[in-house]
Design an enzyme around this catalytic site. Structure first.
Site, PDB file in Angstrom:
ATOM      1  N   LYS A   1       0.841  -1.209   0.000  1.00 29.67           N
ATOM      2  CA  LYS A   1       0.000   0.000   0.000  1.00 29.67           C
ATOM      3  C   LYS A   1       0.869   1.250   0.000  1.00 29.67           C
ATOM      4  O   LYS A   1       0.620   2.204  -0.731  1.00 29.67           O
ATOM      5  CB  LYS A   1      -0.928  -0.012   1.228  1.00 29.67           C
ATOM      6  CG  LYS A   1      -2.072  -1.009   1.066  1.00 29.67           C
ATOM      7  CD  LYS A   1      -2.813  -1.306   2.352  1.00 29.67           C
ATOM      8  CE  LYS A   1      -3.796  -2.464   2.120  1.00 29.67           C
ATOM      9  NZ  LYS A   1      -4.475  -2.923   3.331  1.00 29.67           N
TER      10      LYS A   1
ATOM     11  N   GLN B   1      -4.345  -1.440   9.524  1.00 25.41           N
ATOM     12  CA  GLN B   1      -4.300  -2.781   8.946  1.00 25.41           C
ATOM     13  C   GLN B   1      -4.913  -3.797   9.912  1.00 25.41           C
ATOM     14  O   GLN B   1      -4.527  -3.859  11.080  1.00 25.41           O
ATOM     15  CB  GLN B   1      -2.837  -3.151   8.614  1.00 25.41           C
ATOM     16  CG  GLN B   1      -2.676  -4.450   7.868  1.00 25.41           C
ATOM     17  CD  GLN B   1      -3.326  -4.447   6.486  1.00 25.41           C
ATOM     18  OE1 GLN B   1      -3.178  -3.515   5.723  1.00 25.41           O
ATOM     19  NE2 GLN B   1      -4.066  -5.499   6.175  1.00 25.41           N
TER      20      GLN B   1
ATOM     21  N   ASP C   1     -10.879   3.158   3.932  1.00 24.39           N
ATOM     22  CA  ASP C   1     -11.222   1.728   3.816  1.00 24.39           C
ATOM     23  C   ASP C   1     -12.739   1.552   3.718  1.00 24.39           C
ATOM     24  O   ASP C   1     -13.218   0.482   3.356  1.00 24.39           O
ATOM     25  CB  ASP C   1     -10.708   0.981   5.059  1.00 24.39           C
ATOM     26  CG  ASP C   1      -9.713  -0.108   4.706  1.00 24.39           C
ATOM     27  OD1 ASP C   1      -9.604  -0.436   3.507  1.00 24.39           O
ATOM     28  OD2 ASP C   1      -9.055  -0.630   5.627  1.00 24.39           O
TER      29      ASP C   1
END
Ligand code: NAP
Length: 297
Positions: free
Chosen positions: A54, A98, A121
């Site tokens: 990422k 994460q 997200d």
């Protein structure tokens, strides 16, 4: 018949080029640099490789990128304080924590702590609700990536029978919500299967578009697929190691057999996977534009 391959690698590359161009223009004309922070707690090897990928993508597109590697011993309180710091940081437009988090940290509490405006997200309940009513600022990344794969491969979703295997909050439910909106690239008739579904094959065989996110290696066999169907395999299953020590992956679909029956199919790896990170970048760019008032909610 051999199915046409839908290459997530290629489509993700195209989108990242577009994002790079847009980011360059945003920096030059508006003096805004999109900023993404990724927060990793602990040293889960899969999570470490996702976060690294990422950050690499963010740098390549031209974002300001910050990687927070925190020890496994970090407390929930410390993590919440760190998130609050980035909620207030004007250089940061997207915050990604994460998952999974260590057991002593309450994931829900953490996801709720992220400012919904920076929730790239798309997991904050406010953003989930906005997605359900068709007003999303940020679509969750994997389902958004699936929709892009369909759109950019010319797959007609309008009026299509879509069958989804799996009802998780990160894949199954959101992709169902996205594809049933009365919008371009959606407007499908959607069925969701799960472990309580009776005679699953009777549903999957009806699908013009079959999306599988069950986490069950090669469980969708050719007899479960309609001739000519579009098959999107979200599953990522580690089934061993390659001779050079890398993880050997397979999807939830029996690729070799199903590709002889389907019209289009995604491979694993190289299908949905590369799209997930790309959609995170798309959301971060959008967050920067929203924050700067260049785009409105
Ligand atoms: P999950 O949370 O474990 O959910 C799996 C879902 O599949 C559940 O709803 C479960 O039903 C259903 N299911 C499992 N076995 C089934 C069966 N035999 N028949 C019917 N339904 C079944 O998994 P997830 O997070 O959605 O992930 C699914 C897969 O996608 C995993 O392999 C994961 O690694 C992969 N994934 C890939 C990406 C990517 O970027 N490529 C992103 C996310 C996930 P119940 O609800 O009844 O238990």
């Amino acid at each position: 018949m051999t199915a046409k391959l839908i290459s997530g690698v290629e489509i993700a590359r195209q989108i990242r080029e577009e994002l790079k161009g847009e980011t360059g223009r945003l920096k030059e004309k508006c003096k805004v640099t999109p900023g993404l922070v990724t927060i990793l707690v602990g040293q889960n090897p899969a999570s470490m490789s996702y976060v690294t990928a990422k950050q690499k993508a963010a740098r390549e597109i031209g974002f300001h990128s910050v990687q927070e590697n925190q020890p496994e011993t970090m407390t929930e309180y410390e993590l919440l304080a760190l998130i609050e710091r980035y909620n207030r940081d004007p250089k940061i437009h997207g915050i990604l924590v994460q998952l999974p988090l260590p057991r002593h940290i309450n994931e829900t509490k953490v996801l709720y702590a992220i400012d919904p405006k920076k929730d790239v997200d798309g997991f904050h309940p406010l953003n989930v609700g906005k997605m359900v009513i068709g007003e999303a600022d940020y679509l969750p990344c994997t389902p958004a990536g699936i929709q892009q794969l369909l759109i950019r491969s010319g797959v007609k979703t309008d009026g299509a029978e879509v069958v989804i295997v799996g009802r998780s909050n990160i894949v199954g439910k959101p992709i169902a919500n996205i594809l049933l909106q009365k919008k371009p690239g959606a407007n499908a008739t959607v069925t969701i299967c799960h472990t309580g579904t009776k005679e699953m094959a009777s549903h999957t065989r009806r699908a013009d578009i079959l999306i599988v996110a069950a986490g069950r290696p090669r469980s969708i066999t050719a007899d479960m697929v309609k001739e000519g169907a579009v098959v999107i395999d979200v599953g990522v299953n580690r089934i061993g190691k390659t001779p050079d020590g890398k993880a050997l992956l397979c999807g939830d679909v029996d690729f070799d057999a199903v590709k002889e029956k389907a019209g289009m199919i995604t491979p694993v790896p190289g299908g949905v996977g590369p799209m997930t990170i790309t959609m995170l970048m798309m959301n971060t760019l959008k967050a920067a534009k929203l924050a700067a008032g260049i785009e409105s909610r």
